[in-house]
Design a protein around this motif. Sequence first.
Motif, PDB file in Angstrom:
ATOM      1  N   ILE A  12     -77.670 -46.139 -15.450  1.00 32.24           N
ATOM      2  CA  ILE A  12     -77.677 -47.481 -16.033  1.00 32.24           C
ATOM      3  C   ILE A  12     -76.282 -47.876 -16.516  1.00 32.24           C
ATOM      4  CG2 ILE A  12     -78.577 -48.857 -17.964  1.00 32.24           C
ATOM      5  CD1 ILE A  12     -81.175 -47.283 -17.716  1.00 32.24           C
ATOM      6  N   MET A  13     -75.564 -46.936 -17.125  1.00 33.61           N
ATOM      7  CA  MET A  13     -74.222 -47.229 -17.630  1.00 33.61           C
ATOM      8  C   MET A  13     -73.272 -47.580 -16.500  1.00 33.61           C
ATOM      9  SD  MET A  13     -73.919 -44.260 -20.567  1.00 33.61           S
ATOM     10  CE  MET A  13     -72.154 -44.553 -20.800  1.00 33.61           C
ATOM     11  N   LEU A  14     -73.415 -46.917 -15.348  1.00 33.73           N
ATOM     12  CA  LEU A  14     -72.549 -47.201 -14.207  1.00 33.73           C
ATOM     13  C   LEU A  14     -72.953 -48.481 -13.487  1.00 33.73           C
ATOM     14  CD1 LEU A  14     -72.236 -43.591 -12.712  1.00 33.73           C
ATOM     15  CD2 LEU A  14     -70.480 -44.876 -13.947  1.00 33.73           C
ATOM     16  N   LEU A  23     -72.998 -51.353 -25.180  1.00 30.58           N
ATOM     17  CA  LEU A  23     -72.980 -49.989 -24.666  1.00 30.58           C
ATOM     18  C   LEU A  23     -73.216 -48.976 -25.785  1.00 30.58           C
ATOM     19  CD1 LEU A  23     -72.500 -48.072 -22.278  1.00 30.58           C
ATOM     20  CD2 LEU A  23     -70.051 -48.151 -22.812  1.00 30.58           C
ATOM     21  N   PHE A  24     -72.585 -49.202 -26.934  1.00 30.27           N
ATOM     22  CA  PHE A  24     -72.783 -48.308 -28.074  1.00 30.27           C
ATOM     23  C   PHE A  24     -74.235 -48.341 -28.541  1.00 30.27           C
ATOM     24  CE2 PHE A  24     -73.014 -47.761 -32.696  1.00 30.27           C
ATOM     25  CZ  PHE A  24     -72.525 -46.465 -32.809  1.00 30.27           C
ATOM     26  N   ALA A  29     -79.486 -45.805 -28.969  1.00 27.99           N
ATOM     27  CA  ALA A  29     -80.931 -45.888 -28.728  1.00 27.99           C
ATOM     28  C   ALA A  29     -81.403 -44.750 -27.830  1.00 27.99           C
ATOM     29  CB  ALA A  29     -81.262 -47.243 -28.090  1.00 27.99           C
ATOM     30  N   SER A  30     -80.594 -44.404 -26.827  1.00 29.72           N
ATOM     31  CA  SER A  30     -80.945 -43.296 -25.930  1.00 29.72           C
ATOM     32  C   SER A  30     -81.019 -41.979 -26.686  1.00 29.72           C
ATOM     33  CB  SER A  30     -79.916 -43.200 -24.798  1.00 29.72           C
ATOM     34  OG  SER A  30     -79.862 -44.396 -24.046  1.00 29.72           O
ATOM     35  N   PHE A  31     -80.124 -41.798 -27.644  1.00 27.34           N
ATOM     36  CA  PHE A  31     -80.141 -40.574 -28.461  1.00 27.34           C
ATOM     37  C   PHE A  31     -81.434 -40.481 -29.269  1.00 27.34           C
ATOM     38  CE2 PHE A  31     -79.319 -38.626 -32.627  1.00 27.34           C
ATOM     39  CZ  PHE A  31     -79.003 -37.336 -32.227  1.00 27.34           C
ATOM     40  N   PHE A  32     -81.832 -41.586 -29.877  1.00 25.80           N
ATOM     41  CA  PHE A  32     -83.065 -41.581 -30.668  1.00 25.80           C
ATOM     42  C   PHE A  32     -84.295 -41.397 -29.775  1.00 25.80           C
ATOM     43  CE2 PHE A  32     -80.380 -43.898 -33.825  1.00 25.80           C
ATOM     44  CZ  PHE A  32     -80.520 -42.984 -34.860  1.00 25.80           C
TER      45      PHE A  32
END
Length: 216
Positions: A12-14, A23-24, A29-32
Motif C-alpha cells: 500500500i505504501m508503494l 503516511l505517519f 494505525a498499522s502498528f495498533f
Amino acid sequence: MFLSLVPMILFIMLLVPVSSKTLFQFIAASFFIFIGLSLFLLGIKKSLLDFGEAIGKTLTLRGKLWMVIVFGFIVGFVVTLAEPDVQVLTLQIDTVSAGAIGKEVLILFVAMGVGIFVALAMVRILFNISLIYLLGAGYLIILILLVLSSPTYIPVAFDAGGVTTGPMTVPFILSLGMGVSSLTRNRKGAQDSFGLIALASIGPIIAVLILGMIYQ
C-alpha cells in the motif's frame, strides 16, 4: 501476524502516494492493528477454543438434544452480534444507503440467519446427516430467493455471508462443533466440525434476501 500484515503495508505504501502526515497515520494505525490482532488471536487460542469445545461436550453429556440445538442457535446469534466484520459491513451499508437499510435491522437478520444454520449444523452432527444434503437445500433456497428478492439486497446478502466467517465467529463455532461431535457415536469430531462455517455462511444470505422481500 507479522508475515500477514507487513507485505500488505509495504504494498500500500508503494502503490498509494500520500502526504507525510497521512503516511505517519497509516503506519501508526498499522502498528495498533498488529498489536490488537496478535492479542486477539492469542486470546482465541488460549481460551475461546477450549471454552467452546467444553460447552459442546458438557451439553452433549447431559443427553438432551434440544439443549444442544437451542444453544447452537444462541451461540451463532450472539457471536455474530460481536463479530467486528459484521459491524463494519452494516455500518457501511447504513451509510451508503442513507439509512434505507438500517444497521440494527440488518445485524438482527444476519445474526438470526447464522443462529438458525448453526442450530442445523448441530442437528447434522447429532443425527449424522450428510453435509451435501444441507448445503444443496440451502443453496436451492438461495436460488429461489434471488428471483423473489429485491435486486438491491442481493450483493448485500452475499457480502453478509462472507463477513460472518470472521475471527470471532469461526473459532467459536468450530470448537463448539468439535465438542459436540467428539462425544457422538461416530467419533469423528474433527471431520464433522468442518462444514459448520459453510452452513453458517448460508444463513445470513437467506436472511438478508428475505429482508429484501419484506422491504420490497
